[in-house]
Design an enzyme around this catalytic site. Sequence first.
Site, PDB file in Angstrom:
ATOM      1  N   GLU A   1       0.817  -1.212   0.000  1.00 27.12           N
ATOM      2  CA  GLU A   1       0.000   0.000   0.000  1.00 27.12           C
ATOM      3  C   GLU A   1       0.850   1.260   0.000  1.00 27.12           C
ATOM      4  O   GLU A   1       0.505   2.255  -0.641  1.00 27.12           O
ATOM      5  CB  GLU A   1      -0.959   0.008   1.189  1.00 27.12           C
ATOM      6  CG  GLU A   1      -2.069  -1.035   1.094  1.00 27.12           C
ATOM      7  CD  GLU A   1      -2.944  -0.877  -0.144  1.00 27.12           C
ATOM      8  OE1 GLU A   1      -2.955   0.208  -0.739  1.00 27.12           O
ATOM      9  OE2 GLU A   1      -3.603  -1.864  -0.524  1.00 27.12           O
TER      10      GLU A   1
ATOM     11  N   TYR B   1      -6.362   6.598   3.918  1.00 31.15           N
ATOM     12  CA  TYR B   1      -6.468   5.576   2.878  1.00 31.15           C
ATOM     13  C   TYR B   1      -5.748   4.293   3.299  1.00 31.15           C
ATOM     14  O   TYR B   1      -6.333   3.197   3.287  1.00 31.15           O
ATOM     15  CB  TYR B   1      -5.896   6.053   1.524  1.00 31.15           C
ATOM     16  CG  TYR B   1      -5.681   4.860   0.643  1.00 31.15           C
ATOM     17  CD1 TYR B   1      -6.764   4.233   0.041  1.00 31.15           C
ATOM     18  CD2 TYR B   1      -4.420   4.259   0.530  1.00 31.15           C
ATOM     19  CE1 TYR B   1      -6.596   3.061  -0.685  1.00 31.15           C
ATOM     20  CE2 TYR B   1      -4.248   3.092  -0.180  1.00 31.15           C
ATOM     21  CZ  TYR B   1      -5.339   2.502  -0.781  1.00 31.15           C
ATOM     22  OH  TYR B   1      -5.183   1.339  -1.462  1.00 31.15           O
TER      23      TYR B   1
ATOM     24  N   ASP C   1      -9.209   6.492  -2.221  1.00 26.92           N
ATOM     25  CA  ASP C   1      -8.080   6.947  -3.030  1.00 26.92           C
ATOM     26  C   ASP C   1      -8.619   7.521  -4.337  1.00 26.92           C
ATOM     27  O   ASP C   1      -9.820   7.733  -4.484  1.00 26.92           O
ATOM     28  CB  ASP C   1      -7.140   5.772  -3.309  1.00 26.92           C
ATOM     29  CG  ASP C   1      -7.772   4.779  -4.268  1.00 26.92           C
ATOM     30  OD1 ASP C   1      -9.009   4.699  -4.289  1.00 26.92           O
ATOM     31  OD2 ASP C   1      -7.047   4.112  -5.010  1.00 26.92           O
TER      32      ASP C   1
END
Length: 360
Positions: A43, A126, A144
């Site tokens: 991520e 996020y 996002d």
Amino acid sequence: MMAKWSEIEKKQFSEVLVEWYEREKRELPWRENTEAYRVWVSEIMLQQTQVDTVIPYFERFMSLFPTMKDFAYAPEEQILKAWEGLGYYSRVRNLQTAIREVTEAYDGVVPQSKEAILSLKGVGPYTAGAILSIAYNQPEAAVDGNVYRVYSRLMRIDDDISKAKTRKVFEQAVNETISQDKPGAFNQALMDLGATICTPKNPKCDMCPVQKYCRAYAENDIEKYPFKSKKLKTKQKYLVTAIIQSNDGRFLVQQRPSEGLLANLWMFPSIEEEKPVEDLVESYQAGVSMPLYLNNQSLGKVKHVFSHLKWDVEIITGVMDEADLIEGYRLVTLEEMKVLPFPVPYQKVWQLYLKTRSEL
DNA sequence: AAGCCGGGGGC
DNA sequence: GCCCCAGGCTT
Ligand code: SF4
């Protein structure tokens, strides 16, 4: 005009999207399992970075640092080298800070509470939502760029995505539709949908699994979404850099400051100006306080575009006496240079140097 | 809220 | 050229 989303419709949408994902999902290295550390690393790498770019970095990173323990106390030079070329280098330094925190304060287990995980360096709304949903199966939104695009179209949300408060609007929209039993699959489905079907230009609505729910498709005004007001402008900078060798053939390099652009990466000593540099040798010598013997001819030019600025880099060559080396600089062999992390514009500089030298 | 922080890909 | 990309931090 289609009606507002009903509760039944939200539920159906969620199920259809998850079924589509389980049928069509992309096989990606970080999807082999849902270990929190792997999800986390992926991520962070994927922030503002496309999947195809990330894949080789993720593979290399995981073989270099298979566990949090391997990464937590690795030397900065090594972690920056693993990130070299990926950009936004504070990501990897923040990641190490955060993983040390997990090691020392959470007994080596990535925390499962939203508050705790949000407190980790480099983990924002996020990334927190992504880790909690994918690794820990918690129904948390992960908003996002894909989610802005997909939901603005699905629900014809016209809030300005440049504004900070707009994130809340989308978080609520996701929270009202997210799958309760498969939140990780749901969030990743949104990513895949945004990347492969509901793309910024020319979305493939004909292939879209949720087309029947899509308000913008029904109203034929997809091009209005998402709405973004501000556009950024870039500043131009003019640099002169030099490939300088000492009498024993080593090369002069310098580590960049620990804050700001390309922090802590290495470069060939450079000067930076607002306007094109007239006399390369004179300006360069004035900016580097060591006696140098510079070649009065430019090797060529390298251009590089950052998100917020542009570099125009002139390259010269020269020699120096190793006895004149001062604090803050290093003379390195080729082998020593290979270990140091260099930003892409300086990799371009080096490539140009090698090319012109081979033509001699 | 606005600016800073990389690099690559699509059009 | 422009915009976008699995954003977050600092001021
Ligand atoms: S129908 Fe088209 S615009 Fe709507 S979600 Fe699907 S791809 Fe996106």
